[in-house]
Motif scaffolding. Sequence first.
Motif, PDB file in Angstrom:
ATOM      1  N   GLN A  56       0.805  -1.221   0.000  1.00 55.07           N
ATOM      2  CA  GLN A  56       0.000   0.000   0.000  1.00 55.07           C
ATOM      3  C   GLN A  56       0.838   1.271   0.000  1.00 55.07           C
ATOM      4  N   GLU A  59       1.019   2.591  -3.282  1.00 57.82           N
ATOM      5  CA  GLU A  59      -0.249   2.562  -4.008  1.00 57.82           C
ATOM      6  C   GLU A  59      -0.540   3.912  -4.709  1.00 57.82           C
ATOM      7  N   THR A  60      -0.246   4.942  -3.979  1.00 58.49           N
ATOM      8  CA  THR A  60      -0.602   6.271  -4.535  1.00 58.49           C
ATOM      9  C   THR A  60       0.478   6.891  -5.413  1.00 58.49           C
ATOM     10  N   PRO A  62       2.078   6.007  -8.320  1.00 57.10           N
ATOM     11  CA  PRO A  62       1.815   6.205  -9.760  1.00 57.10           C
ATOM     12  C   PRO A  62       0.692   7.217 -10.031  1.00 57.10           C
ATOM     13  N   PHE A  63      -0.281   7.203  -9.075  1.00 53.11           N
ATOM     14  CA  PHE A  63      -1.395   8.142  -9.258  1.00 53.11           C
ATOM     15  C   PHE A  63      -0.903   9.588  -9.226  1.00 53.11           C
ATOM     16  N   TYR A 134      -1.940  -4.894 -16.168  1.00 53.48           N
ATOM     17  CA  TYR A 134      -1.986  -3.586 -15.483  1.00 53.48           C
ATOM     18  C   TYR A 134      -2.051  -2.443 -16.466  1.00 53.48           C
ATOM     19  N   ALA A 138      -4.996   0.379 -16.559  1.00 53.86           N
ATOM     20  CA  ALA A 138      -4.705   1.807 -16.416  1.00 53.86           C
ATOM     21  C   ALA A 138      -5.172   2.581 -17.663  1.00 53.86           C
ATOM     22  N   ARG A 142      -8.443   2.725 -14.818  1.00 52.98           N
ATOM     23  CA  ARG A 142      -8.464   2.081 -13.491  1.00 52.98           C
ATOM     24  C   ARG A 142      -7.024   1.872 -13.002  1.00 52.98           C
ATOM     25  N   ALA A 143      -6.906   1.614 -11.751  1.00 55.52           N
ATOM     26  CA  ALA A 143      -5.580   1.292 -11.211  1.00 55.52           C
ATOM     27  C   ALA A 143      -5.243  -0.144 -11.596  1.00 55.52           C
ATOM     28  N   ARG A 145      -2.908  -3.508 -11.133  1.00 56.87           N
ATOM     29  CA  ARG A 145      -1.971  -4.140 -10.195  1.00 56.87           C
ATOM     30  C   ARG A 145      -1.622  -5.517 -10.731  1.00 56.87           C
ATOM     31  N   ILE A 160       2.372  -1.543 -10.094  1.00 57.25           N
ATOM     32  CA  ILE A 160       1.156  -0.742  -9.905  1.00 57.25           C
ATOM     33  C   ILE A 160       1.156   0.318 -11.038  1.00 57.25           C
ATOM     34  N   GLN A 162      -1.084   3.522 -13.198  1.00 56.45           N
ATOM     35  CA  GLN A 162      -2.186   4.520 -13.177  1.00 56.45           C
ATOM     36  C   GLN A 162      -2.176   5.254 -14.535  1.00 56.45           C
TER      37      GLN A 162
END
Length: 590
Positions: A56, A59-60, A62-63, A134, A138, A142-143, A145, A160, A162
């Motif tokens: 986690q 997780e953020t 790449p966003f 993935y 993306a 969507r994300a 994974r 991961i 994005q």
Amino acid sequence: MRAQKNLLLFVFTFACALGVIAGSYLAGTWRAREELRQQGQRQLQLMAPDLQTLLQKYETLPFVLGFQPDLIEALAHPSDAPAITRLNSTLQTIQQQAKVGAIYVMDRDGLTIGASNWDQPLGFVGKNFSYRPYFDAALHGRAGRFYGIGTSTSEAGYFIAQPVYRNGTAGGPVAGVVAVKISLADFERTWRSSDDTIALADSSGVIFLSNRPDWIYRSLHALDAATERQLAHTQQYTGQKITPLSGHADLFVTQSVGQLGWQLMLFPGQSRVLRAGVQWAAAAMLLLACAAVSSWALHQRRRRLEERMASAAALRQAAAELDDKIVERTQQLRTTNQHLESKYAKLQETEHLLRSTQNELVQAGKLAMLGQMAAGITHELNQPLAAIRAFADNARVFLERGQGEQVAGNLGHISEASARMGAIIGQLKGFARKDETVATVDLAASVRASAFLLESEFRRHAVALEIAASDGIRVTGDSVRIEQVLINLLRNALDAVETAERRVVVIGLERDGACALVSISDSGEGIPEQVVAHLFEPFFTTKPSGKGLGLGLAISSSIVQAMNGQLTAHNQVGGGARFELRLPLQTEGV
Ligand code: ADP
């Protein structure tokens, strides 16, 4: 029969013991497995959040990167070399700061236009990843994974992805995709110290991370065709042939982690289970051994108790039998005693009779002896009597002549003669006495009295009687009876020497130890050999009838025995017989 029963019992017990041991083994392993399962569960519960956090954490990333102007710029102008260079540099800086495996940007076709590892031989730039799920996710906003082996680096990692929006506006048209690759190698490294097998499997059951290298890229179960196709398409495990894991332990605990349906699994070491089973079995064996030993001891104890009880019972019975015997024997003894008592009474009666008979006999013997002595005594009395008469006649003549002096002399002689007669008669009177009177007897006096009574007889037969008697020797008894014995012995001695040339009888009295010894020795022919054995038998005599009755020695012997004395006879060396009479000396103070 009994042996067979014992064998059966033994087999049964043995089987039971085996059963208990096997049961203990199973229980031990079951318990250990249960414990291990719980332990594993706890361990997994600790481990899963770590992994979760690791996943986690980025997780953020790449966003956020999707809104980086450098990325948007480069995607808008892929052929602008300075823009690409800026992109590469930005990605590299961020990758180094964030400590991730790689960061890269792909255009809408999946072609990598920039990457943090642009300057490395196996860099991603120019590579197309459109086949990766993935990327697809993306691209559609969507994300994405994914976990897989890198097709260029051959290093496994968690990806991961994005979308990057064209205008930097979320929800707008997608210009490309930014992806971050995270290595799980550090995480896996923490498992190495564990004894248990730890594995991480994906949703299709393929293990991709484990502390046992031979387990990696193996599936928990055979994969179906669709899954295999899917794996081939996404090149998830590039170049790895996935084969099912055979003979893996069935005991494992599992915990799902992350958003991709992963399973974190823990296979506790079988050796621990085995060890627990063996320990339990050993404990059971020990317990059984203890039980066997104590039951054996109990059995022995019971046997000993039984034996003791049996012996006590036997003892009781023996005691009871003994009591019975004692009662019986007592009864017998009582009867015998009564019998004896009656016999004793009869014996006493007989003894009484015997004694009175003996007394009669003694008296008879005495009277017989007096009879035998009568001639001598008559002679003895006649002499003084004749003398008295002669003295009296002469006295009368002297009186007529007026010779008073001679008269007085004769009267003196008469007195002397009558005194002598009185003495003889006195002796005979005493001797004739019937009753027994026990008193102290002066043996010297008895010897002299006996000699006195036989004096005339000895003189008549021209036999010398020598007396050698010590004075002061006393015994307890009846003087008359002692004299009766002595007279009897002296008479026998007189008879024995009658025909001999030398006619001497010696009567001696002396002490012999605790006894008084009276001996009467004669110069006769001695006691013939055939007579010796019968000497003291009643009515045994060698003398012609009228002279001897054969009772003298028998009566004498019984008189002496009654006084606890002894009468013996033997022949002397120089010839003649010697009779010895021993009587116990009167003890001092009696
Ligand atoms: P009796 O004189 O009446 O024969 P005794 O009992 O006094 O009975 O003696 C038994 C016998 O013992 C005599 O007949 C005689 O043979 C023997 N005897 C006793 N005294 C003498 C003695 N002094 N010398 C030899 N023989 C004796």
